[in-house]
Design a protein around this motif. Structure first.
Motif, PDB file in Angstrom:
ATOM      1  N   LYS A 258      45.392  32.733  81.160  1.00  0.00           N
ATOM      2  CA  LYS A 258      44.684  32.527  82.420  1.00  0.00           C
ATOM      3  C   LYS A 258      43.202  32.912  82.427  1.00  0.00           C
ATOM      4  CE  LYS A 258      48.487  31.091  84.331  1.00  0.00           C
ATOM      5  NZ  LYS A 258      48.645  29.672  84.724  1.00  0.00           N
ATOM      6  N   TYR A 259      42.662  33.353  81.332  1.00  0.00           N
ATOM      7  CA  TYR A 259      41.263  33.810  81.322  1.00  0.00           C
ATOM      8  C   TYR A 259      40.275  32.728  81.747  1.00  0.00           C
ATOM      9  CZ  TYR A 259      42.745  37.946  78.637  1.00  0.00           C
ATOM     10  OH  TYR A 259      43.353  39.114  78.222  1.00  0.00           O
ATOM     11  N   LEU A 260      40.512  31.498  81.325  1.00  0.00           N
ATOM     12  CA  LEU A 260      39.560  30.424  81.614  1.00  0.00           C
ATOM     13  C   LEU A 260      39.623  29.950  83.059  1.00  0.00           C
ATOM     14  CD1 LEU A 260      39.705  28.276  78.338  1.00  0.00           C
ATOM     15  CD2 LEU A 260      37.916  29.850  79.078  1.00  0.00           C
ATOM     16  N   LYS A 261      40.452  30.613  83.864  1.00  0.00           N
ATOM     17  CA  LYS A 261      40.502  30.322  85.299  1.00  0.00           C
ATOM     18  C   LYS A 261      40.101  31.546  86.122  1.00  0.00           C
ATOM     19  CE  LYS A 261      44.100  26.774  84.919  1.00  0.00           C
ATOM     20  NZ  LYS A 261      45.439  26.332  85.363  1.00  0.00           N
ATOM     21  N   SER A 262      39.566  32.545  85.457  1.00  0.00           N
ATOM     22  CA  SER A 262      39.259  33.817  86.104  1.00  0.00           C
ATOM     23  C   SER A 262      37.893  33.819  86.796  1.00  0.00           C
ATOM     24  CB  SER A 262      39.296  34.944  85.066  1.00  0.00           C
ATOM     25  OG  SER A 262      38.794  36.144  85.598  1.00  0.00           O
ATOM     26  N   HIS A 263      37.887  34.054  88.114  1.00  0.00           N
ATOM     27  CA  HIS A 263      36.638  34.203  88.854  1.00  0.00           C
ATOM     28  C   HIS A 263      35.894  35.454  88.388  1.00  0.00           C
ATOM     29  CE1 HIS A 263      36.838  31.122  92.113  1.00  0.00           C
ATOM     30  NE2 HIS A 263      38.124  31.126  91.780  1.00  0.00           N
ATOM     31  N   GLU A 264      36.630  36.486  88.071  1.00  0.00           N
ATOM     32  CA  GLU A 264      36.027  37.743  87.628  1.00  0.00           C
ATOM     33  C   GLU A 264      35.227  37.541  86.350  1.00  0.00           C
ATOM     34  OE1 GLU A 264      37.430  42.380  86.759  1.00  0.00           O
ATOM     35  OE2 GLU A 264      38.924  40.819  87.228  1.00  0.00           O
ATOM     36  N   VAL A 265      35.792  36.818  85.407  1.00  0.00           N
ATOM     37  CA  VAL A 265      35.090  36.514  84.157  1.00  0.00           C
ATOM     38  C   VAL A 265      33.883  35.625  84.426  1.00  0.00           C
ATOM     39  CG1 VAL A 265      35.266  35.285  81.958  1.00  0.00           C
ATOM     40  CG2 VAL A 265      37.110  36.805  82.683  1.00  0.00           C
ATOM     41  N   ALA A 266      34.083  34.573  85.220  1.00  0.00           N
ATOM     42  CA  ALA A 266      32.997  33.636  85.522  1.00  0.00           C
ATOM     43  C   ALA A 266      31.843  34.331  86.227  1.00  0.00           C
ATOM     44  CB  ALA A 266      33.519  32.483  86.371  1.00  0.00           C
ATOM     45  N   ASP A 267      32.143  35.239  87.149  1.00  0.00           N
ATOM     46  CA  ASP A 267      31.095  35.966  87.884  1.00  0.00           C
ATOM     47  C   ASP A 267      30.194  36.748  86.935  1.00  0.00           C
ATOM     48  OD1 ASP A 267      31.735  35.098  90.432  1.00  0.00           O
ATOM     49  OD2 ASP A 267      33.117  36.763  90.825  1.00  0.00           O
ATOM     50  N   GLN A 268      30.806  37.432  85.981  1.00  0.00           N
ATOM     51  CA  GLN A 268      30.019  38.255  85.064  1.00  0.00           C
ATOM     52  C   GLN A 268      29.183  37.395  84.122  1.00  0.00           C
ATOM     53  OE1 GLN A 268      31.682  41.940  83.496  1.00  0.00           O
ATOM     54  NE2 GLN A 268      33.554  41.604  84.668  1.00  0.00           N
ATOM     55  N   ILE A 269      29.732  36.258  83.700  1.00  0.00           N
ATOM     56  CA  ILE A 269      28.975  35.366  82.819  1.00  0.00           C
ATOM     57  C   ILE A 269      27.780  34.772  83.560  1.00  0.00           C
ATOM     58  CG2 ILE A 269      29.063  33.186  81.547  1.00  0.00           C
ATOM     59  CD1 ILE A 269      31.971  33.838  80.857  1.00  0.00           C
ATOM     60  N   VAL A 270      28.001  34.306  84.778  1.00  0.00           N
ATOM     61  CA  VAL A 270      26.931  33.701  85.572  1.00  0.00           C
ATOM     62  C   VAL A 270      25.835  34.723  85.859  1.00  0.00           C
ATOM     63  CG1 VAL A 270      26.373  32.828  87.874  1.00  0.00           C
ATOM     64  CG2 VAL A 270      28.284  31.856  86.605  1.00  0.00           C
ATOM     65  N   LYS A 271      26.214  35.932  86.159  1.00  0.00           N
ATOM     66  CA  LYS A 271      25.218  36.976  86.432  1.00  0.00           C
ATOM     67  C   LYS A 271      24.314  37.191  85.225  1.00  0.00           C
ATOM     68  CE  LYS A 271      24.722  41.851  87.668  1.00  0.00           C
ATOM     69  NZ  LYS A 271      25.434  43.128  87.963  1.00  0.00           N
ATOM     70  N   SER A 272      24.906  37.261  84.051  1.00  0.00           N
ATOM     71  CA  SER A 272      24.128  37.497  82.838  1.00  0.00           C
ATOM     72  C   SER A 272      23.238  36.297  82.494  1.00  0.00           C
ATOM     73  CB  SER A 272      25.056  37.806  81.669  1.00  0.00           C
ATOM     74  OG  SER A 272      24.312  38.114  80.512  1.00  0.00           O
ATOM     75  N   LEU A 273      23.770  35.093  82.633  1.00  0.00           N
ATOM     76  CA  LEU A 273      22.971  33.898  82.337  1.00  0.00           C
ATOM     77  C   LEU A 273      21.838  33.733  83.340  1.00  0.00           C
ATOM     78  CD1 LEU A 273      25.705  31.273  81.342  1.00  0.00           C
ATOM     79  CD2 LEU A 273      24.275  32.685  79.850  1.00  0.00           C
ATOM     80  N   SER A 274      22.079  34.145  84.577  1.00  0.00           N
ATOM     81  CA  SER A 274      21.026  34.100  85.585  1.00  0.00           C
ATOM     82  C   SER A 274      19.891  35.053  85.223  1.00  0.00           C
ATOM     83  CB  SER A 274      21.593  34.470  86.956  1.00  0.00           C
ATOM     84  OG  SER A 274      20.571  34.508  87.929  1.00  0.00           O
ATOM     85  N   GLU A 275      20.239  36.221  84.713  1.00  0.00           N
ATOM     86  CA  GLU A 275      19.224  37.192  84.288  1.00  0.00           C
ATOM     87  C   GLU A 275      18.429  36.659  83.105  1.00  0.00           C
ATOM     88  OE1 GLU A 275      21.506  40.670  83.572  1.00  0.00           O
ATOM     89  OE2 GLU A 275      21.758  41.154  85.700  1.00  0.00           O
ATOM     90  N   LEU A 276      19.114  35.919  82.216  1.00  0.00           N
ATOM     91  CA  LEU A 276      18.406  35.289  81.106  1.00  0.00           C
ATOM     92  C   LEU A 276      17.376  34.299  81.616  1.00  0.00           C
ATOM     93  CD1 LEU A 276      18.028  34.488  78.082  1.00  0.00           C
ATOM     94  CD2 LEU A 276      19.947  32.901  78.384  1.00  0.00           C
ATOM     95  N   GLY A 277      17.777  33.518  82.630  1.00  0.00           N
ATOM     96  CA  GLY A 277      16.868  32.549  83.223  1.00  0.00           C
ATOM     97  C   GLY A 277      15.635  33.216  83.796  1.00  0.00           C
ATOM     98  N   LYS A 278      15.832  34.343  84.453  1.00  0.00           N
ATOM     99  CA  LYS A 278      14.715  35.063  85.057  1.00  0.00           C
ATOM    100  C   LYS A 278      13.747  35.585  83.989  1.00  0.00           C
ATOM    101  CE  LYS A 278      17.320  36.484  89.157  1.00  0.00           C
ATOM    102  NZ  LYS A 278      17.919  37.616  89.911  1.00  0.00           N
ATOM    103  N   LYS A 279      14.308  36.056  82.872  1.00  0.00           N
ATOM    104  CA  LYS A 279      13.451  36.552  81.777  1.00  0.00           C
ATOM    105  C   LYS A 279      12.648  35.409  81.172  1.00  0.00           C
ATOM    106  CE  LYS A 279      16.301  40.500  80.362  1.00  0.00           C
ATOM    107  NZ  LYS A 279      17.120  41.104  79.267  1.00  0.00           N
ATOM    108  N   LYS A 280      13.304  34.262  80.986  1.00  0.00           N
ATOM    109  CA  LYS A 280      12.620  33.110  80.413  1.00  0.00           C
ATOM    110  C   LYS A 280      11.508  32.610  81.324  1.00  0.00           C
ATOM    111  CE  LYS A 280      14.814  32.102  76.507  1.00  0.00           C
ATOM    112  NZ  LYS A 280      14.157  31.837  75.197  1.00  0.00           N
TER     113      LYS A 280
END
Length: 283
Positions: A258-280
């Motif tokens: 069930k990991y690939l359906k996890s909101h908890e996992v998706a939230d943490q990934i999106v947060k980190s990728l968003s921070e990458l966008g801000k740095k770029k």
């Protein structure tokens, strides 16, 4: 800003659309968190490669394993899961009578083809995020280890060398997520538990961007924390994160699926990728 995401499935019977649930979660959540980021997502589908061998094996052996005239479901389950692992780790031999049946290289070729598609969509220098599940975490680790150490085998190497893309060559890898990973078990083959890949890619280390996060559910019997395996893993893995997989059977070993359906996992990934966008973007 464009970010390329490769999602890699794990063991067991899979479908071509295995990644769509996670894709939908990531796109919807990123639109709310940082709409300036465009996510380009592809799935690394390799299940059909091992399925062919498993079907041959089943056809040749099921006649002697019947129960009241019907093949046992449990035996089929074991074949689908353990068969993937056993087939993938095969090693080529000198004077191999079946050199084109080398599963390891066939799967890595699929991986390289996915990166090529992502490069055409997101750009040759787009940051690369890999989200891998189960056996897919081992496949991903092996793929990038071979890339980073010039050990890529012929079929995959041919695809990679056909492109000048930094993304295809693994040089833009910034984020690596392992979900329900049996890497800890896999490293038992090595005296000191092996050598991890470098995340972010070696040429990006000075930029201080990216992460390797290992997600695991304590009810998942195949998943283990990995940061403490040895000093190298401690250095390269950003953190182990315990999560609760979704679903009414999340308290059982079936949480592994069930990991690939996890909101908890998706939230943490999106947060980190968003921070990458801000740095770029220099924000």
């Amino acid at each position: 800003m464009k970010i390329a995401i490769a999602i890699v499935h794990g063991m067991g019977q899979q479908k071509l659309d295995f990644y769509l649930a996670m894709e939908s979660l990531l796109i919807k959540k990123m639109a709310l968190v940082n709409p300036s980021i465009q996510l380009h997502i592809e799935g690394v589908f390799w299940g059909d490669i091992t399925d062919k061998l498993e079907k041959k094996l089943w056809a040749r052996t099921q006649a002697i394993h019947q129960h009241h005239g019907k093949p046992t479901r449990l035996r089929s389950f074991v074949l689908n899961y353990l068969g993937d692992v056993i087939a993938y780790q095969a090693v080529p031999k000198e004077n191999d009578p079946c050199p084109n049946d080398y599963i390891y290289d066939d799967i890595h070729k699929r991986y390289a083809e996915c990166l090529l598609r992502l490069s055409k969509k997101a750009g040759e220098n787009a940051p690369l995020c890999v989200i891998s599940h189960s056996l897919g975490t081992i496949i991903s680790s092996n793929f990038f280890y071979d890339l980073q150490n010039n050990k890529m085998i012929q079929k995959a190497a041919d695809v990679i060398n056909s492109s000048n893309s930094n993304l295809v060559k693994g040089q833009t890898l910034t984020h690596f997520y392992t979900l329900g990973s049996p890497i800890a078990l896999w490293t038992m083959r090595f005296e000191h538990f092996g050598i991890p890949i470098r995340v972010p890619a070696p040429n990006l280390k000075k930029l201080a961007i990216g992460e390797w996060v290992n997600f695991y559910d304590k009810n998942d019997l195949l998943a283990f924390p990995i940061k403490g395996l040895n000093p190298q893993y401690y250095k390269n893995v950003s953190k182990d994160v315990e999560v609760r997989c979704p679903g009414i059977l999340s308290w059982t070993p079936l949480s592994h699926e069930k990991y690939l359906k996890s909101h908890e996992v998706a939230d943490q990934i999106v947060k980190s990728l968003s921070e990458l966008g801000k740095k770029k973007e220099g924000k």
